[in-house]
Design a protein around this motif. Sequence first.
Motif, PDB file in Angstrom:
ATOM      1  N   LYS A 199       0.876  -1.056   0.269  1.00 25.75           N
ATOM      2  CA  LYS A 199      -0.322  -0.139  -0.094  1.00 25.75           C
ATOM      3  C   LYS A 199       0.848   1.044  -0.240  1.00 25.75           C
ATOM      4  O   LYS A 199       0.541   2.499  -0.672  1.00 25.75           O
ATOM      5  N   HIS A 200       1.887   1.435   1.071  1.00 27.52           N
ATOM      6  CA  HIS A 200       3.044   2.121   0.785  1.00 27.52           C
ATOM      7  C   HIS A 200       3.578   2.726  -0.507  1.00 27.52           C
ATOM      8  O   HIS A 200       3.548   3.650  -1.071  1.00 27.52           O
ATOM      9  N   ASN A 201       3.728   1.517  -1.555  1.00 26.57           N
ATOM     10  CA  ASN A 201       4.410   1.284  -2.908  1.00 26.57           C
ATOM     11  C   ASN A 201       3.431   2.601  -4.044  1.00 26.57           C
ATOM     12  O   ASN A 201       3.868   2.495  -4.349  1.00 26.57           O
ATOM     13  N   GLU A 202       2.144   2.015  -3.766  1.00 31.26           N
ATOM     14  CA  GLU A 202       0.908   2.706  -4.622  1.00 31.26           C
ATOM     15  C   GLU A 202       0.523   3.788  -3.986  1.00 31.26           C
ATOM     16  O   GLU A 202      -0.005   4.436  -5.066  1.00 31.26           O
ATOM     17  N   LEU A 203       0.425   4.284  -2.883  1.00 26.11           N
ATOM     18  CA  LEU A 203      -0.421   5.453  -2.493  1.00 26.11           C
ATOM     19  C   LEU A 203       0.528   6.637  -2.178  1.00 26.11           C
ATOM     20  O   LEU A 203       1.611   6.315  -2.012  1.00 26.11           O
ATOM     21  N   PRO A 204      -0.130   8.084  -2.054  1.00 24.03           N
ATOM     22  CA  PRO A 204       0.908   9.614  -2.072  1.00 24.03           C
ATOM     23  C   PRO A 204       1.568   8.684  -0.862  1.00 24.03           C
ATOM     24  O   PRO A 204       1.283   8.292   0.240  1.00 24.03           O
ATOM     25  N   LYS A 205       2.724   9.678  -1.144  1.00 22.18           N
ATOM     26  CA  LYS A 205       4.365   9.422   0.033  1.00 22.18           C
ATOM     27  C   LYS A 205       3.890  10.390   0.913  1.00 22.18           C
ATOM     28  O   LYS A 205       4.714  10.724   2.030  1.00 22.18           O
ATOM     29  N   ASP A 206       3.399  10.901   0.927  1.00 27.71           N
ATOM     30  CA  ASP A 206       2.955  12.146   2.098  1.00 27.71           C
ATOM     31  C   ASP A 206       1.812  11.445   3.169  1.00 27.71           C
ATOM     32  O   ASP A 206       1.764  11.417   4.505  1.00 27.71           O
ATOM     33  N   ILE A 207       1.695   9.846   3.153  1.00 34.66           N
ATOM     34  CA  ILE A 207       0.962   9.120   4.379  1.00 34.66           C
ATOM     35  C   ILE A 207       2.004   8.320   5.169  1.00 34.66           C
ATOM     36  O   ILE A 207       2.752   8.410   5.325  1.00 34.66           O
ATOM     37  N   HIS A 208       1.649   8.915   6.596  1.00 33.31           N
ATOM     38  CA  HIS A 208       2.051   7.927   7.616  1.00 33.31           C
ATOM     39  C   HIS A 208       1.669   6.268   7.632  1.00 33.31           C
ATOM     40  O   HIS A 208       0.236   6.571   8.256  1.00 33.31           O
ATOM     41  N   TRP A 209       2.335   5.840   8.112  1.00 31.00           N
ATOM     42  CA  TRP A 209       2.290   4.704   8.330  1.00 31.00           C
ATOM     43  C   TRP A 209       2.551   3.880   9.491  1.00 31.00           C
ATOM     44  O   TRP A 209       3.564   3.536  10.120  1.00 31.00           O
ATOM     45  N   HIS A 210       1.516   3.469   9.879  1.00 34.10           N
ATOM     46  CA  HIS A 210       2.011   3.135  11.394  1.00 34.10           C
ATOM     47  C   HIS A 210       1.586   1.467  11.665  1.00 34.10           C
ATOM     48  O   HIS A 210       0.511   1.068  10.996  1.00 34.10           O
ATOM     49  N   MET A 211       2.747   0.201  12.390  1.00 36.52           N
ATOM     50  CA  MET A 211       2.176  -0.696  12.166  1.00 36.52           C
ATOM     51  C   MET A 211       1.332  -0.724  13.564  1.00 36.52           C
ATOM     52  O   MET A 211       2.576  -0.925  14.692  1.00 36.52           O
ATOM     53  N   ILE A 212      -0.136  -1.555  13.230  1.00 38.30           N
ATOM     54  CA  ILE A 212      -0.091  -2.192  14.243  1.00 38.30           C
ATOM     55  C   ILE A 212      -0.228  -3.493  14.796  1.00 38.30           C
ATOM     56  O   ILE A 212      -0.804  -3.499  16.563  1.00 38.30           O
ATOM     57  N   GLY A 213       0.282  -4.400  14.220  1.00 40.91           N
ATOM     58  CA  GLY A 213       0.027  -5.967  14.099  1.00 40.91           C
ATOM     59  C   GLY A 213       0.601  -6.643  14.982  1.00 40.91           C
ATOM     60  O   GLY A 213       2.466  -5.870  15.626  1.00 40.91           O
ATOM     61  N   HIS A 214       0.952  -7.621  15.737  1.00 43.08           N
ATOM     62  CA  HIS A 214       2.437  -7.750  16.209  1.00 43.08           C
ATOM     63  C   HIS A 214       2.926  -8.251  15.088  1.00 43.08           C
ATOM     64  O   HIS A 214       2.997  -8.418  13.527  1.00 43.08           O
TER      65      HIS A 214
END
Length: 218
Positions: free
Chosen positions: A54-69
């Motif tokens: 999803k990071h590769n496909e979407l605008p680069k000003d999105i902040h990505w949080h990893m919430i899983g195990h």
Amino acid sequence: MSISKNIDKLTNLIPKETTLIAVSKTKPVSAILEAYNVGQRIFGENKIQEMVSKHNELPKDIHWHMIGHLQRNKIKYMASFVDLIHGVDNFKTLIEINKQAKKHNRVINCLLQAKIAQENTKFGLPLGKIEHILNSKELIELENVNIKGLMGMASFTSNKKQVKEEFKTLSVFFNKVKKTHNLEILSIGMSGDYSLAIKAGSNMVRIGSAIFGDRSYS
Ligand SMILES: *Cc1c(COP(=O)(O)O)cnc(C)c1O
């Protein structure tokens, strides 16, 4: 209700000091874009590979949080861009995050996941172990990780009193340790319990189904 209306509604309900993480796991990029187009910039995912694509496909000003195990061997795939890792529940994982962050010359922000639920299906560290990690000399040597706060999940129950108590326990602990360890973030609250979490002192809520609708796992 549409995704954009749900975001508007939540933005009005949640205090300004509380950060809204839109949990987009299992949802398509089109759904994320709908939220993005009304101004949402922080998204949470629980699988590293899904977040990377999803990071590769979407605008680069999105902040990505990893919430899983976390699977330690996959941390390398997100080390170049992940904004905050919520689910750290052992020291070995911190060592791996530090190693991968160093390769990219960055400091990765992390939350330690506390075990607050009474049921034993949830991951997380007992509060005593969190204190032990925060006080450890080994942590100082991990120059490429920054522990910004704590994350927790309440029991999956309709018993509000129990959920309230579990949040309260973590919040009291957070307030006790935050000054000495420079912690800012208390990440508690999901679609079903965010108002209880905010009352208990949450300043970051992770909301999925109340924004994107129910998830269907196939
Ligand atoms: C899926 C998930 C959420 C969001 O759950 P909803 O009930 O859909 O809001 C929050 N936190 C974590 C850790 C999750 O895995």
